[in-house]
Design an enzyme around this catalytic site. Structure first.
Site, PDB file in Angstrom:
ATOM      1  N   GLU A 288       6.928  11.575  30.876  1.00  0.00           N
ATOM      2  CA  GLU A 288       6.274  12.325  29.804  1.00  0.00           C
ATOM      3  C   GLU A 288       6.831  13.754  29.737  1.00  0.00           C
ATOM      4  O   GLU A 288       6.977  14.423  30.757  1.00  0.00           O
ATOM      5  CB  GLU A 288       4.771  12.368  30.090  1.00  0.00           C
ATOM      6  CG  GLU A 288       3.962  13.206  29.131  1.00  0.00           C
ATOM      7  CD  GLU A 288       2.518  13.354  29.578  1.00  0.00           C
ATOM      8  OE1 GLU A 288       1.688  13.738  28.738  1.00  0.00           O
ATOM      9  OE2 GLU A 288       2.225  13.082  30.763  1.00  0.00           O
ATOM     10  N   LYS A 349       1.586   8.940  21.479  1.00  0.00           N
ATOM     11  CA  LYS A 349       0.384   8.781  22.293  1.00  0.00           C
ATOM     12  C   LYS A 349      -0.852   8.701  21.410  1.00  0.00           C
ATOM     13  O   LYS A 349      -1.068   9.532  20.527  1.00  0.00           O
ATOM     14  CB  LYS A 349       0.268   9.951  23.278  1.00  0.00           C
ATOM     15  CG  LYS A 349      -0.857   9.786  24.286  1.00  0.00           C
ATOM     16  CD  LYS A 349      -0.876  10.926  25.296  1.00  0.00           C
ATOM     17  CE  LYS A 349      -1.937  10.709  26.356  1.00  0.00           C
ATOM     18  NZ  LYS A 349      -1.993  11.815  27.326  1.00  0.00           N
ATOM     19  N   CYS A 399       0.731   8.918  30.209  1.00  0.00           N
ATOM     20  CA  CYS A 399      -0.231   9.586  31.082  1.00  0.00           C
ATOM     21  C   CYS A 399      -1.490   8.752  31.244  1.00  0.00           C
ATOM     22  O   CYS A 399      -1.414   7.588  31.621  1.00  0.00           O
ATOM     23  CB  CYS A 399      -0.519  10.993  30.561  1.00  0.00           C
ATOM     24  SG  CYS A 399      -1.317  12.061  31.789  1.00  0.00           S
TER      25      CYS A 399
END
Length: 529
Positions: A288, A349, A399
């Site tokens: 990320e 995301k 994440c």
């Protein structure tokens, strides 16, 4: 007039001992999720400690003597458990965010107190319903505990970090993952905990107790055998994919420098540039925000050189990078490059982190007190396609998105397009060299158990690892070391797990219905007495 005692309840305990027991049980619940292990391992889950600590709470709850005291004791337990689980949020807010230490402590405690209120409400309702039969009491307690876990995991965008089921990745309840997921495992643990809290030595002389124990053991054996056959084939050959070679990059860019233009940014750009050029694997994954700048902020040709490098040959790349612009909005994204002549693959995301990636209404004053770069991302769609490469369908998540199995499950509705490999790209360097790393690894392991698909993890500081479809870690880089993990992963295809089937269609509604149905049943029984 005092309320009637609960089924299996010991004599009421009103002294300070009950508060100390609730506090100790909550801290033990936190420790069960990440107990210090041998060889420098910071966090190993202990399934038996999770059940024992919850059983201690159940015993204290039974002896509380009333709904109000029971709720307060459970609130203390949950606050200790949750604060002891995600205490490392203090590091992100104080060390890296610049928030004053007292305010950071209050923020962590405030979050734990708020989330703990769900468990307090569940315990108050348990005492209000007051089941007299011990079996009914165990079922009602487990159902209400399930509702509290679901509320914590979904309301206000959800923060289910440290749910009780994550302590069972290596325990006997892991056989339930493919059927019920992490919340179902937590339900079973709560049922066992209340049963243990109500256990008496005299039960050993009762045939009914032995019959019940035999049924539980037989049910577990059947589930374990079924899971083994689903994974190993049991005579019928399981779907086999050729192993895919991997290069998982762990840049270990110091978090306090990561977004600094004079130190961390050039360090990251140079290191990842060199590693992406030298990588020799079929799939290369960088974590990320490995590239910590928006594309237009990069030197001319930087991203084009990467696209050209992976636009030919026999290698594909998944690269963490923010996309968009400061004026029109930006996303926390993954770019994919493969030599197939198509446009670059993109994943944005979907489940953003409150305060870190989006600002909840009325809380800008709080985020303005901290120094958080790129703190207000746009949200991606829920069900985004996978990267098709080398016969695999590789589904990235970013994440703590892998904390929400019900959202990852949306990709499994069609078995023909469901992922064969999952890939987590993370940077939890915000939380320092703490048990957060190992807690997150356990989360990824449980997703692998639920969907019976391998999960590869590329992170900035750890845990960069490969998890097979059985939930076992096959390869791992040491945390907080710069390096490249070279490994192989074997994708899984074919039928999806029962959990993947129902959660992809119904979300968590069946578990909500189960919990609410049991609560309604207990209420009706209570009205008849």
């Amino acid at each position: 007039m005092a309320p009637p005692r609960l089924a299996g309840a010991p004599a009421p305990c009103r002294g300070p001992l009950s508060w100390l027991l609730a506090l100790a049980a909550g801290l033990a619940q936190a420790a069960s999720l990440a107990w210090p292990g041998p060889g420098g391992m910071k966090g190993q889950p202990l399934w038996w400690l999770q059940i024992l600590s919850l059983a201690l709470l159940a015993r204290v709850l039974l002896a509380a003597g009333g709904a109000r005291r029971g709720a307060l004791l459970s609130w203390l337990f949950a606050t200790a458990w949750l604060a002891g689980t995600f205490w490392w949020l203090f590091i992100s807010m104080h060390t890296y965010g610049g928030l004053a230490a007292p305010l950071a402590v209050l923020a962590v405690l405030g979050l734990a107190v708020f989330l703990g209120s769900y468990y307090a409400a569940a315990s108050a309702l348990f005492w209000t319903l007051r089941p007299y039969n011990r079996s009914s009491a165990a079922i009602v307690f487990a159902a209400l505990w399930l509702l509290a876990e679901l509320a914590r995991g979904q309301w206000w965008t959800g923060f289910p970090w440290g749910a009780g089921g994550y302590a069972h990745t290596d325990g006997p309840l892991a056989v339930l993952a493919r059927w019920l997921g992490v919340y179902g495992m937590g339900l079973a643990a709560a049922l066992l905990a209340m049963g243990l809290a109500q256990w008496r030595r005299a039960d050993l002389r009762r045939p009914r107790w032995w019959a019940g124990a035999a049924v539980l053991v037989l049910a577990w054996a059947c589930l374990a055998a079924q899971r083994h056959c689903a994974i190993e084939g049991c005579g019928a050959p399981a779907p086999q994919h050729a192993p895919l070679s991997l290069a998982l990059l762990q840049g270990n860019i110091p978090q306090d420098e990561k977004f600094q233009p004079g130190s961390g940014v050039p360090m990251a750009l140079q290191w990842y540039h060199d590693q992406l050029r030298a990588a020799d694997a079929a799939l290369v994954v960088a974590p990320e925000t490995a590239i910590p700048l928006l594309p237009q902020q990069l030197a001319p040709g930087y991203l084009d050189a990467i696209a050209e490098r992976y636009g030919k040959g026999a290698q594909a790349l998944l690269l963490g990078i923010p996309l968009g612009s400061l004026e029109q909005g930006y996303t926390n994204s993954v770019l994919g490059f493969a030599p197939d002549g198509r446009r670059p693959y993109r994943y944005d995301k979907h489940h953003l982190v409150p305060f870190g990636e989006f600002i909840p209404p009325f809380f800008r004053w709080f985020t303005d007190m901290m120094n958080i770069p790129l703190g207000d991302f746009d949200r991606g769609a829920l069900d985004q396609p996978s990267l098709a490469w080398a016969g695999e369908r590789i589904a990235p998540n970013i994440c703590y998105e892998d904390l929400f199995g019900e959202e990852l499950g949306a990709r499994f509705r069609d078995p023909q397009s469901s992922p064969t490999i999952m890939a987590n790209l993370s940077n939890i360097g915000w939380f320092g060299d703490t048990v957060a790393i190992d807690q997150h690894l356990a989360i990824s392991r449980l997703r692998a158990l639920e969907f019976e698909r391998p999960m590869v993890r590329a992170t900035n500081t750890g845990a960069t690892a490969v998890i097979d479809h059985r939930g076992r870690v096959s390869h791992r880089l040491p945390s907080y070391q710069r390096g490249v993990l070279h490994a192989r992963v074997q994708g899984r295809d074919g039928a999806v797990t029962p959990y993947a089937w129902w959660v992809s269609r119904l979300g968590l509604a069946p578990l909500w219905a189960l919990g609410l149905g049991v609560a309604a049943w207990a209420w009706l029984l209570r009205r008849k007495t």
